[in-house]
Design a protein around this motif. Sequence first.
Motif, short mmCIF file in Angstrom:
data_model
loop_
_atom_site.label_atom_id
_atom_site.label_comp_id
_atom_site.label_asym_id
_atom_site.label_seq_id
_atom_site.Cartn_x
_atom_site.Cartn_y
_atom_site.Cartn_z
N ARG A 65 -12.39 23.87 -87.53
CA ARG A 65 -11.55 22.95 -88.28
C ARG A 65 -9.56 23.90 -89.21
NH1 ARG A 65 -14.55 20.46 -93.77
NH2 ARG A 65 -16.52 19.44 -92.59
N CYS A 66 -9.48 24.85 -88.10
CA CYS A 66 -8.61 25.20 -88.99
C CYS A 66 -7.51 25.59 -87.37
CB CYS A 66 -8.31 26.56 -89.27
SG CYS A 66 -9.22 26.84 -90.79
N ARG A 69 -5.60 28.69 -86.12
CA ARG A 69 -6.66 29.90 -86.90
C ARG A 69 -5.37 30.15 -88.73
NH1 ARG A 69 -10.31 34.34 -83.03
NH2 ARG A 69 -10.84 32.55 -81.79
N CYS A 73 -5.37 28.04 -94.11
CA CYS A 73 -7.03 27.31 -93.48
C CYS A 73 -7.99 27.35 -94.04
CB CYS A 73 -6.65 26.46 -92.47
SG CYS A 73 -7.87 25.42 -91.90
N LEU A 74 -8.29 29.01 -92.76
CA LEU A 74 -9.42 29.00 -93.10
C LEU A 74 -9.74 29.99 -94.61
CD1 LEU A 74 -8.46 31.68 -89.91
CD2 LEU A 74 -10.22 29.94 -90.14
N GLU A 76 -9.63 28.42 -97.54
CA GLU A 76 -10.43 27.41 -98.11
C GLU A 76 -11.36 27.14 -97.39
OE1 GLU A 76 -10.55 24.87 -100.83
OE2 GLU A 76 -9.09 26.15 -100.40
N GLN A 77 -11.61 27.05 -95.48
CA GLN A 77 -13.05 26.88 -95.56
C GLN A 77 -14.32 27.71 -96.11
OE1 GLN A 77 -13.27 24.05 -93.56
NE2 GLN A 77 -11.20 23.83 -94.10
#
Length: 206
Positions: A65-66, A69, A73-74, A76-77
């Motif tokens: 999803r990122c 990497r 973003c990571l 948040e996941q």
Amino acid sequence: MFLAAACSATGGMTPARQAGSTTTAAANIDPAAMTPEYIASLPRDQATAAIDSMVDRYLDLAIGRCPNRADACLNEQFKTSFDQTGQLAPLCKVNGLGSEYKLCLMVAAETVPLVKAAGGNLATDVNWANIDGANNEARELFARWLEDTCRGQIACFSEAQTATSLGLSSTVAQSCRVHRRLLDRLDCVSDALSAAVYQRAIKSLS
């Protein structure tokens, strides 16, 4: 002796996981089928491989999803997946917002239930700045609570007190009782807890 062994082992906790260490059989099982009850029913080596495959599956989903990497973003996941109650991020921010923060979220998702079950204080009983140490401290606290609760009754270590205190079923407790070594019983319960944590995390990204 049980307490010393529990504290020295990583058991079912995240720091012991090694990427790519899964067996082919475990890797081919749908994570949705890897319930706490299923994991608890497996021999110890197969349970470890099955949890490893769930960790790998989760990381594939989160990283996918990122783009590039990116840490933001990571973060948040991982926060969305593991900190569904909002308790973990405040504990883990002591590690900054890089890779140690994300690893802390993974560890805390599995260890916070141990601390809470033992009636411990999340802010003072565990040093979240030392992730491997936090794992051992949580297991030690839980093991001490079990010793105080069970008062030398060996069967107690995997009966209802253990399972229900972690939100696990009596079926998990019954499966974990088959192990002769007390440390294996505790690790069986830990792996069942890990399965519950990673099933939720995978579902949140699927």
